[in-house]
Design an enzyme around this catalytic site. Structure first.
Site, PDB file in Angstrom:
ATOM      1  N   ASN A 109      -4.994   3.877   8.276  1.00 49.69           N
ATOM      2  CA  ASN A 109      -4.951   3.327   6.929  1.00 49.69           C
ATOM      3  C   ASN A 109      -4.199   4.315   6.034  1.00 49.69           C
ATOM      4  O   ASN A 109      -3.143   4.795   6.400  1.00 49.69           O
ATOM      5  CB  ASN A 109      -6.378   3.029   6.440  1.00 49.69           C
ATOM      6  CG  ASN A 109      -6.411   2.060   5.281  1.00 49.69           C
ATOM      7  OD1 ASN A 109      -5.672   1.081   5.268  1.00 49.69           O
ATOM      8  ND2 ASN A 109      -7.243   2.319   4.296  1.00 49.69           N
ATOM      9  N   ASN A 149      -9.575   6.078   2.997  1.00 48.72           N
ATOM     10  CA  ASN A 149      -8.648   5.541   1.994  1.00 48.72           C
ATOM     11  C   ASN A 149      -8.182   6.643   1.052  1.00 48.72           C
ATOM     12  O   ASN A 149      -8.134   7.813   1.434  1.00 48.72           O
ATOM     13  CB  ASN A 149      -9.310   4.377   1.249  1.00 48.72           C
ATOM     14  CG  ASN A 149      -8.387   3.187   1.131  1.00 48.72           C
ATOM     15  OD1 ASN A 149      -7.181   3.337   0.947  1.00 48.72           O
ATOM     16  ND2 ASN A 149      -8.931   2.007   1.275  1.00 48.72           N
ATOM     17  N   ASP A 176      -9.735   1.886  -3.585  1.00 48.88           N
ATOM     18  CA  ASP A 176      -8.711   1.803  -2.548  1.00 48.88           C
ATOM     19  C   ASP A 176      -7.843   3.055  -2.625  1.00 48.88           C
ATOM     20  O   ASP A 176      -8.316   4.153  -2.384  1.00 48.88           O
ATOM     21  CB  ASP A 176      -7.913   0.504  -2.728  1.00 48.88           C
ATOM     22  CG  ASP A 176      -7.175   0.084  -1.474  1.00 48.88           C
ATOM     23  OD1 ASP A 176      -6.771   0.951  -0.689  1.00 48.88           O
ATOM     24  OD2 ASP A 176      -6.973  -1.133  -1.281  1.00 48.88           O
ATOM     25  N   GLU A 200     -11.326  -5.930  10.845  1.00 47.23           N
ATOM     26  CA  GLU A 200     -12.343  -6.979  10.804  1.00 47.23           C
ATOM     27  C   GLU A 200     -12.266  -7.829  12.071  1.00 47.23           C
ATOM     28  O   GLU A 200     -11.188  -8.141  12.560  1.00 47.23           O
ATOM     29  CB  GLU A 200     -12.131  -7.873   9.583  1.00 47.23           C
ATOM     30  CG  GLU A 200     -12.454  -7.205   8.259  1.00 47.23           C
ATOM     31  CD  GLU A 200     -12.352  -8.176   7.097  1.00 47.23           C
ATOM     32  OE1 GLU A 200     -11.740  -9.244   7.264  1.00 47.23           O
ATOM     33  OE2 GLU A 200     -12.884  -7.867   6.023  1.00 47.23           O
ATOM     34  N   ARG A 239      -7.257   1.106  13.457  1.00 42.74           N
ATOM     35  CA  ARG A 239      -5.881   1.374  13.042  1.00 42.74           C
ATOM     36  C   ARG A 239      -5.885   2.415  11.930  1.00 42.74           C
ATOM     37  O   ARG A 239      -6.894   2.623  11.244  1.00 42.74           O
ATOM     38  CB  ARG A 239      -5.190   0.109  12.553  1.00 42.74           C
ATOM     39  CG  ARG A 239      -5.741  -0.448  11.234  1.00 42.74           C
ATOM     40  CD  ARG A 239      -4.751  -1.384  10.566  1.00 42.74           C
ATOM     41  NE  ARG A 239      -5.301  -2.079   9.409  1.00 42.74           N
ATOM     42  CZ  ARG A 239      -5.319  -1.582   8.171  1.00 42.74           C
ATOM     43  NH1 ARG A 239      -4.874  -0.345   7.935  1.00 42.74           N
ATOM     44  NH2 ARG A 239      -5.809  -2.296   7.167  1.00 42.74           N
ATOM     45  N   GLU A 281       0.835  -1.211   0.000  1.00 40.10           N
ATOM     46  CA  GLU A 281       0.000   0.000   0.000  1.00 40.10           C
ATOM     47  C   GLU A 281       0.867   1.258   0.000  1.00 40.10           C
ATOM     48  O   GLU A 281       2.065   1.207   0.266  1.00 40.10           O
ATOM     49  CB  GLU A 281      -0.901   0.030   1.243  1.00 40.10           C
ATOM     50  CG  GLU A 281      -2.229  -0.691   1.086  1.00 40.10           C
ATOM     51  CD  GLU A 281      -3.272   0.146   0.351  1.00 40.10           C
ATOM     52  OE1 GLU A 281      -2.925   1.223  -0.179  1.00 40.10           O
ATOM     53  OE2 GLU A 281      -4.443  -0.289   0.318  1.00 40.10           O
TER      54      GLU A 281
END
Length: 296
Positions: free
Chosen positions: A104, A155, A205, A122, A102, A19
């Site tokens: 991102n 995101n 994303d 999750e 958390r 990422e």
């Protein structure tokens, strides 16, 4: 418009969740994170070597510091990373009341402020608490403001070329939103829907902007990046990648004429992984070739 562009895999070292790619001009390198491996990585375009620094929590994003080294968002804190010593120095911890959250994706704005957002992890496959995330801005003096609340998965983000518009993705809204942006204060306002993804594009994303002011959105599980015109809110190009879990993109290389695209292999079952030899790799394509193709 779909493009049959030659895509080159440049980083064969596979990422569980690659990422936040950022081109580091002073090193001729691509800096990125592997969130689930808890690593910040750097690929040298000169030596083709990948180096990494392990950290103590999932790391969602990284940005360059003017003085050298990096700023990272890991767990629920902002921190500095000294690449040479591998030292991580916490700046600030947030959301201590949300232990399942958390950080991102994140990115530095045109004035050097670091924008990064949070999300709930999750608790089971496909199950997460909703609207637990937020979007924050860390200022150079280490103060922080909350820009957005009740976000699902904060995101992809970027700014228009004139710095008057901020773009942001909340992945579970399957949409890109635009906000007015005050570059002097760093504050966002007046959200509006810019683009809603179509079914085959799957979930948005990471995101970046090109030299023509068009947005590129990585479509996780859609195996593609799409180019959107912020003026019209229309998709104007689709570029397919050789693996489904496409996570983010940025421009880099000489004259920033190359696009680098990250991917992930986490989330693919064993049967699918066996059919996806490129899952988790990082790809490169020549941006000018894309725009040349688009204009003909």
């Amino acid at each position: 418009m779909s493009s049959s562009i030659k895509i080159e895999s440049v980083v064969k070292e596979k990422n569980r969740m690659g990422e936040c790619p950022v081109w580091e001009e002073r090193e001729s390198a691509l800096i990125y994170v592997d969130i689930n491996s808890q690593k910040v990585c750097r690929w040298s375009s000169l030596t083709n070597e990948v180096q990494s620094v392990s950290v103590d929590a999932r790391v969602g994003s990284v940005a360059l510091r003017q003085c050298g080294g990096y700023i990272i968002a890991l767990g629920t804190r902002f921190a500095f990373l000294d690449w040479d010593t591998k030292a991580v120095t916490t700046i600030l911890e947030l959301e201590q009341d949300k232990p399942n959250n958390r950080f991102n994706d994140g990115k530095a704005d045109p004035k050097g402020r670091f924008f990064a957002g949070t999300m709930a992890e999750e608790t089971a496959p496909g199950v997460r608490a909703r609207r637990q995330g937020a979007l924050y801005t860390l200022f150079p003096n280490h103060s922080v403001i909350k820009q957005l609340d009740q976000v699902d998965i904060s995101n992809g983000l970027d700014w228009s070329l004139d710095h008057r518009t901020f773009f942001h993705i909340d992945s579970l809204a399957y949409a890109v939103h635009a906000f007015s942006y005050d570059v002097h204060t760093g504050k966002i306002a007046c959200p509006r829907l810019l683009y809603h993804l179509e079914k085959e594009e799957q979930m948005p994303d990471g995101m970046c902007i090109d030299a023509e002011g068009k947005l590129w959105v990585a479509c996780i599980d859609g195996g593609r990046v799409i180019r959107i015109d912020p003026e019209t809110g229309k998709r104007i190009q689709t570029v397919r990648l050789p693996t489904p879990r496409i996570t983010s993109c940025c421009f880099g290389g000489k004259d920033y004429s190359e696009m680098y695209v990250t991917s992930a292999y986490d989330g693919l079952d064993e049967t699918t992984l066996a059919k996806e030899p490129h899952a988790g790799e990082i790809f490169k394509a020549n941006y000018f070739a894309w725009t040349l193709l688009q204009s003909h």
